[in-house]
Scaffold this motif. Structure first.
Motif, PDB file in Angstrom:
ATOM      1  N   ALA A  33       0.839  -1.186   0.000  1.00  0.00           N
ATOM      2  CA  ALA A  33       0.000   0.000   0.000  1.00  0.00           C
ATOM      3  C   ALA A  33       0.881   1.245   0.000  1.00  0.00           C
ATOM      4  CB  ALA A  33      -0.902   0.008   1.230  1.00  0.00           C
ATOM      5  N   MET A  34       0.346   2.322  -0.595  1.00  0.00           N
ATOM      6  CA  MET A  34       1.076   3.575  -0.692  1.00  0.00           C
ATOM      7  C   MET A  34       0.195   4.709  -0.180  1.00  0.00           C
ATOM      8  SD  MET A  34       4.009   2.760  -1.944  1.00  0.00           S
ATOM      9  CE  MET A  34       4.642   4.387  -2.370  1.00  0.00           C
ATOM     10  N   GLY A  35       0.833   5.750   0.309  1.00  0.00           N
ATOM     11  CA  GLY A  35       0.054   6.860   0.845  1.00  0.00           C
ATOM     12  C   GLY A  35       0.721   8.199   0.596  1.00  0.00           C
ATOM     13  N   TRP A  36      -0.083   9.242   0.798  1.00  0.00           N
ATOM     14  CA  TRP A  36       0.411  10.618   0.772  1.00  0.00           C
ATOM     15  C   TRP A  36       0.071  11.282   2.101  1.00  0.00           C
ATOM     16  CZ3 TRP A  36       3.424  12.718  -2.951  1.00  0.00           C
ATOM     17  CH2 TRP A  36       3.467  12.085  -4.187  1.00  0.00           C
ATOM     18  N   PHE A  37       1.038  12.011   2.611  1.00  0.00           N
ATOM     19  CA  PHE A  37       0.877  12.787   3.833  1.00  0.00           C
ATOM     20  C   PHE A  37       1.356  14.201   3.554  1.00  0.00           C
ATOM     21  CE2 PHE A  37       0.150   9.414   7.064  1.00  0.00           C
ATOM     22  CZ  PHE A  37       0.325   8.316   6.250  1.00  0.00           C
ATOM     23  N   ARG A  38       1.039  15.128   4.444  1.00  0.00           N
ATOM     24  CA  ARG A  38       1.522  16.495   4.275  1.00  0.00           C
ATOM     25  C   ARG A  38       1.817  17.119   5.626  1.00  0.00           C
ATOM     26  NH1 ARG A  38      -4.067  19.364   2.027  1.00  0.00           N
ATOM     27  NH2 ARG A  38      -5.224  19.351   4.023  1.00  0.00           N
ATOM     28  N   GLN A  39       2.695  18.102   5.591  1.00  0.00           N
ATOM     29  CA  GLN A  39       3.047  18.823   6.804  1.00  0.00           C
ATOM     30  C   GLN A  39       3.158  20.306   6.493  1.00  0.00           C
ATOM     31  OE1 GLN A  39       6.575  17.460   8.877  1.00  0.00           O
ATOM     32  NE2 GLN A  39       5.865  18.364  10.788  1.00  0.00           N
ATOM     33  N   ALA A  40       2.299  21.073   7.117  1.00  0.00           N
ATOM     34  CA  ALA A  40       2.320  22.524   6.969  1.00  0.00           C
ATOM     35  C   ALA A  40       3.230  23.122   8.036  1.00  0.00           C
ATOM     36  CB  ALA A  40       0.910  23.081   7.097  1.00  0.00           C
ATOM     37  N   TYR A  94       4.470  17.842   0.851  1.00  0.00           N
ATOM     38  CA  TYR A  94       3.762  16.582   0.646  1.00  0.00           C
ATOM     39  C   TYR A  94       4.767  15.440   0.564  1.00  0.00           C
ATOM     40  CZ  TYR A  94      -0.681  18.911  -0.012  1.00  0.00           C
ATOM     41  OH  TYR A  94      -1.840  19.622   0.188  1.00  0.00           O
ATOM     42  N   TYR A  95       4.479  14.395   1.340  1.00  0.00           N
ATOM     43  CA  TYR A  95       5.358  13.242   1.416  1.00  0.00           C
ATOM     44  C   TYR A  95       4.658  11.986   0.907  1.00  0.00           C
ATOM     45  CZ  TYR A  95       8.102  16.143   4.615  1.00  0.00           C
ATOM     46  OH  TYR A  95       8.841  17.152   5.175  1.00  0.00           O
ATOM     47  N   CYS A  96       5.389  11.224   0.145  1.00  0.00           N
ATOM     48  CA  CYS A  96       4.952   9.896  -0.266  1.00  0.00           C
ATOM     49  C   CYS A  96       5.396   8.904   0.805  1.00  0.00           C
ATOM     50  CB  CYS A  96       5.596   9.578  -1.615  1.00  0.00           C
ATOM     51  SG  CYS A  96       5.318   7.924  -2.239  1.00  0.00           S
ATOM     52  N   ALA A  97       4.598   7.866   1.026  1.00  0.00           N
ATOM     53  CA  ALA A  97       4.939   6.881   2.050  1.00  0.00           C
ATOM     54  C   ALA A  97       4.555   5.488   1.582  1.00  0.00           C
ATOM     55  CB  ALA A  97       4.226   7.202   3.356  1.00  0.00           C
ATOM     56  N   ALA A  98       5.299   4.504   2.090  1.00  0.00           N
ATOM     57  CA  ALA A  98       5.037   3.108   1.743  1.00  0.00           C
ATOM     58  C   ALA A  98       4.724   2.297   2.999  1.00  0.00           C
ATOM     59  CB  ALA A  98       6.248   2.518   1.026  1.00  0.00           C
ATOM     60  N   ASP A  99       3.820   1.362   2.843  1.00  0.00           N
ATOM     61  CA  ASP A  99       3.440   0.470   3.939  1.00  0.00           C
ATOM     62  C   ASP A  99       4.642  -0.372   4.367  1.00  0.00           C
ATOM     63  OD1 ASP A  99       0.366  -1.459   4.332  1.00  0.00           O
ATOM     64  OD2 ASP A  99       2.046  -1.153   5.699  1.00  0.00           O
ATOM     65  N   ARG A 100       4.670  -0.716   5.642  1.00  0.00           N
ATOM     66  CA  ARG A 100       5.764  -1.542   6.149  1.00  0.00           C
ATOM     67  C   ARG A 100       5.635  -3.001   5.728  1.00  0.00           C
ATOM     68  NH1 ARG A 100       4.521   1.595  10.730  1.00  0.00           N
ATOM     69  NH2 ARG A 100       6.223   2.920  11.456  1.00  0.00           N
TER      70      ARG A 100
END
Length: 125
Positions: A33-40, A94-100
């Motif tokens: 699974a893949m995701g997007w996160f963000r940090q302001a 914006y950060y891309c992330a991958a499931d463990r």
């Protein structure tokens, strides 16, 4: 170990669109699974969207539902985030992330353990 490289960020006016891309390497992309996160600035990192390894399950934060679309092309080892009707409050890194783990749904944001370097999105009013 997976490597993730985001691209596609930039400066856009409110109401505009951007498409972010995240290219993955180092392990079998289609199993995770893949995701997007963000940090302001001054805020904690927050979940934006996630897509299961198969692409059949998709999740969005309430703040982006109806405006953002996550997708993946396993043949290209790439996950995308199409962002429409952008608002100034969408401004963030914006950060891309991958499931463990393999074959996850991506439904739990805490399941993501690998991160890209981030791409800046700035929305002007």
């Amino acid at each position: 170990q997976v490597q993730l490289v985001e691209s596609g960020g930039g400066l856009v006016q409110a109401g505009g669109s951007l498409r972010l891309s995240c290219a993955a390497s180092g392990r079998t992309f289609s199993k995770y699974a893949m995701g997007w996160f963000r940090q302001a600035p001054g805020k904690e990192r927050e979940f934006v969207a996630a897509i299961s390894w198969s692409g059949r399950s998709i999740y969005y934060a309430d703040s982006v539902k109806g405006r953002f679309t996550i997708s993946r092309v396993n043949a290209k080892n790439t996950v995308y985030l199409q962002m429409n009707s952008l608002k100034p409050e969408d401004t963030a890194v914006y950060y891309c992330a991958a499931d463990r783990t393999e074959y996850g749904l991506g439904s739990d944001p805490t399941d993501f353990g690998s991160w890209g370097q981030g791409t800046q999105v700035t929305v002007s009013s």
